[in-house]
Design an enzyme around this catalytic site. Sequence first.
Site, mmCIF file in Angstrom:
data_model
loop_
_atom_site.group_PDB
_atom_site.id
_atom_site.type_symbol
_atom_site.label_atom_id
_atom_site.label_comp_id
_atom_site.label_asym_id
_atom_site.label_seq_id
_atom_site.Cartn_x
_atom_site.Cartn_y
_atom_site.Cartn_z
ATOM 1 N N TRP A 1 -5.269 3.001 11.761
ATOM 2 C CA TRP A 1 -5.040 2.757 10.340
ATOM 3 C C TRP A 1 -5.496 4.006 9.603
ATOM 4 C CZ3 TRP A 1 -2.426 -0.865 7.726
ATOM 5 C CH2 TRP A 1 -2.468 -0.732 6.335
ATOM 6 N N ARG B 1 3.461 -0.055 13.073
ATOM 7 C CA ARG B 1 3.203 -1.370 12.476
ATOM 8 C C ARG B 1 3.430 -1.271 10.975
ATOM 9 N NH1 ARG B 1 -2.278 -4.254 11.038
ATOM 10 N NH2 ARG B 1 -1.417 -6.260 10.390
ATOM 11 N N GLU C 1 -5.595 -2.572 14.006
ATOM 12 C CA GLU C 1 -6.101 -1.657 12.965
ATOM 13 C C GLU C 1 -7.446 -1.113 13.389
ATOM 14 O OE1 GLU C 1 -6.371 -2.845 8.818
ATOM 15 O OE2 GLU C 1 -4.441 -3.880 8.963
ATOM 16 N N TYR D 1 -13.172 -2.385 12.351
ATOM 17 C CA TYR D 1 -13.596 -1.187 11.616
ATOM 18 C C TYR D 1 -15.057 -0.807 11.831
ATOM 19 C CZ TYR D 1 -9.177 -0.836 9.181
ATOM 20 O OH TYR D 1 -7.845 -0.655 8.911
ATOM 21 N N GLN E 1 0.808 -1.225 0.000
ATOM 22 C CA GLN E 1 0.000 0.000 0.000
ATOM 23 C C GLN E 1 0.843 1.277 0.000
ATOM 24 O OE1 GLN E 1 -2.625 -1.705 3.315
ATOM 25 N NE2 GLN E 1 -4.112 -0.561 2.129
ATOM 26 N N HIS F 1 0.940 -9.313 4.354
ATOM 27 C CA HIS F 1 -0.216 -8.414 4.271
ATOM 28 C C HIS F 1 -0.696 -8.418 2.816
ATOM 29 C CE1 HIS F 1 -2.222 -4.871 6.486
ATOM 30 N NE2 HIS F 1 -2.861 -4.978 5.334
ATOM 31 N N ASN G 1 -1.850 -11.070 8.101
ATOM 32 C CA ASN G 1 -2.861 -10.050 8.340
ATOM 33 C C ASN G 1 -4.203 -10.485 7.755
ATOM 34 O OD1 ASN G 1 -3.720 -7.193 9.004
ATOM 35 N ND2 ASN G 1 -4.194 -7.273 6.808
ATOM 36 N N GLU G 2 -5.229 -10.467 8.579
ATOM 37 C CA GLU G 2 -6.602 -10.705 8.138
ATOM 38 C C GLU G 2 -6.745 -11.902 7.207
ATOM 39 O OE1 GLU G 2 -8.318 -7.098 6.599
ATOM 40 O OE2 GLU G 2 -8.247 -6.123 8.552
ATOM 41 N N ASN H 1 -8.233 -6.417 14.277
ATOM 42 C CA ASN H 1 -8.508 -5.306 13.353
ATOM 43 C C ASN H 1 -10.013 -5.069 13.375
ATOM 44 O OD1 ASN H 1 -5.831 -5.590 12.698
ATOM 45 N ND2 ASN H 1 -6.143 -6.028 10.527
ATOM 46 N N GLU I 1 -5.511 1.894 -1.404
ATOM 47 C CA GLU I 1 -6.543 1.189 -0.643
ATOM 48 C C GLU I 1 -7.112 0.025 -1.481
ATOM 49 O OE1 GLU I 1 -7.454 0.717 2.285
ATOM 50 O OE2 GLU I 1 -9.488 0.008 2.096
ATOM 51 N N TRP I 2 -6.241 -0.912 -1.834
ATOM 52 C CA TRP I 2 -6.616 -2.143 -2.528
ATOM 53 C C TRP I 2 -7.522 -1.843 -3.733
ATOM 54 C CZ3 TRP I 2 -2.800 -4.771 -0.971
ATOM 55 C CH2 TRP I 2 -2.374 -4.727 0.332
HETATM 56 C C1 GAL Z 1 -7.890 -3.791 6.227
HETATM 57 C C2 GAL Z 1 -6.523 -3.992 5.648
HETATM 58 C C3 GAL Z 1 -5.751 -2.726 5.471
HETATM 59 C C4 GAL Z 1 -6.587 -1.534 5.051
HETATM 60 C C5 GAL Z 1 -7.884 -1.457 5.810
HETATM 61 C C6 GAL Z 1 -8.837 -0.383 5.374
HETATM 62 O O1 GAL Z 1 -8.729 -4.835 5.839
HETATM 63 O O2 GAL Z 1 -5.755 -4.843 6.480
HETATM 64 O O3 GAL Z 1 -4.705 -3.000 4.587
HETATM 65 O O4 GAL Z 1 -6.714 -1.435 3.713
HETATM 66 O O5 GAL Z 1 -8.552 -2.678 5.771
HETATM 67 O O6 GAL Z 1 -9.751 -0.847 4.442
#
Ligand code: GAL
Length: 477
Positions: free
Chosen positions: A417, A73, A373, A307, A16, A118, A162-163, A305, A424-425
């Site tokens: 994060w 991190r 995260e 969100y 990223q 990751h 990661n995840e 993590n 962002e992927w």
């Molecule tokens: C997570 C991921 C991160 C980041 C974040 C925000 O799933 O580990 O790399 O992109 O989401 O979407």
Amino acid sequence: MFPRDFAWGAGTAAYQIEGGWQADGKGPSIWDTFSHEKGRVFGDQNGDVACNSYELWEKDLECIQQLGLTHYRLSVSWARLLPDGTTRHVNQKGVQYYSKVIDDLLACNVSPMVTLYHFDLPQALQNEGGWTSPGIAAHFDNYAKFCFQAFGDRVKLWITINEPQVCAKLGHEDGIHAPGLKEKGTAAYLAGHNMLRAHAMAWSSYDSVYRPKQKGAVSLAINSDWFEPLHPGSGEDMKAAERDLAFTMGWFAWPVFVTGDYPEIMRSAVDAQSEKLKYSGPPRLPTFSEDEPAILGTADFFALNYYTSRKVESGGGRGEGLCMKSDRDAEEVLDPSWPVCGVSWLAVVPHGLRKLLKYIKDTFNNPAVYVTENGFSQVGPPQIEDVQRCEFYKDTILEVGKAIEEDGVDVRGYFAWSLMDNFEWADGFSVRFGLFHVDFSDAKLTRTVYRSGREYAKIISRYKSAPCKGEQLAIRD
Ligand code: GAL
């Protein structure tokens, strides 16, 4: 009241931020391949340059110092260190790069937390079947040992993978992350299984060979939303919320922290669907072999993590055939009272984190927890004065404080994060999570602190200088 040695961090991941996708002998990863295919990423963007942290690391370090972080991190890129994924060929330039990053952090009194994986598998290993191939676990173990050997004298906090849930599902079921497979109802379970095997092997190697001397801690970063029943009085909805927790957090946390095997609710749901749909292939949710390192007990702390949160009602994916959604049989909805930030999936629910932390304490035998995260996204024209994100961080950190003080959860650290806006992927650069803004239209990729970055720095400095509970009592005594 946060413990004196609480880790105040922020995170990033190699693909990223680094760029330098072919620099100094780095091998290609599945994200290089995926993002170069048309139509995979927003605007056909890619991480070829990203924040160019490969060349601009010193700028990142300035940001880290400006925030006053105690921890940072980062992830190391497997294909930068081992271009074909194996130790047959080591890219010394890659080793030097990460070694310098780690040394610089330590020189500034910042502890690194290093993630080995990751989302960026070396393409050479994908060509052998990637995470769906059983042989990947031994490759990962060798890579992990290589990293422990190279950096473990200085790195004391490790995340293997990661995840795994996101990586397995988005990469192998939904096809919206690399490697872009859509093998519904099968490949994600297999990929997840091999990630657990890989993680357990790496943890066992660390435990037996490196820990005695290096004295660090190793875990895997488990993502989960907080799920609660849409209709609290409905038994069906309560069961659906439990299933959702089992299929996200439980899928990886149950084997590692509770039984060494998948949650019973998950296995029975998958088996029931296989039977109903007359599936005749190999078991979709595999079993662990007795001849390999046990999965149970392979985490020295819980890395979460978090969100967002969801309300859940029973009945999702019905009539969609063999797929994870029909196995879960749960429909997730957003509570209209939860504000959504930036991306549609991200409802802002700080109290969900407190609930999840309490759930972790009660379900997984009160482990030490790091929130590895948590963040808030921004879309559209950049707003440096990101007032909402400031509120989000204040509210969320308060909830973490309550989890420690009122619920007795052993939270050891919090990582925002992300340190800065980045790739962002599948959303490319259209979604920004940074505490620093990065101007991707300017060749210098200038980093500018957001108001939320200044706010986070204030929070950190307040808690770092505040006396901890024990000390106050001592003074009174
Ligand atoms: C997570 C991921 C991160 C980041 C974040 C925000 O799933 O580990 O790399 O992109 O989401 O979407």
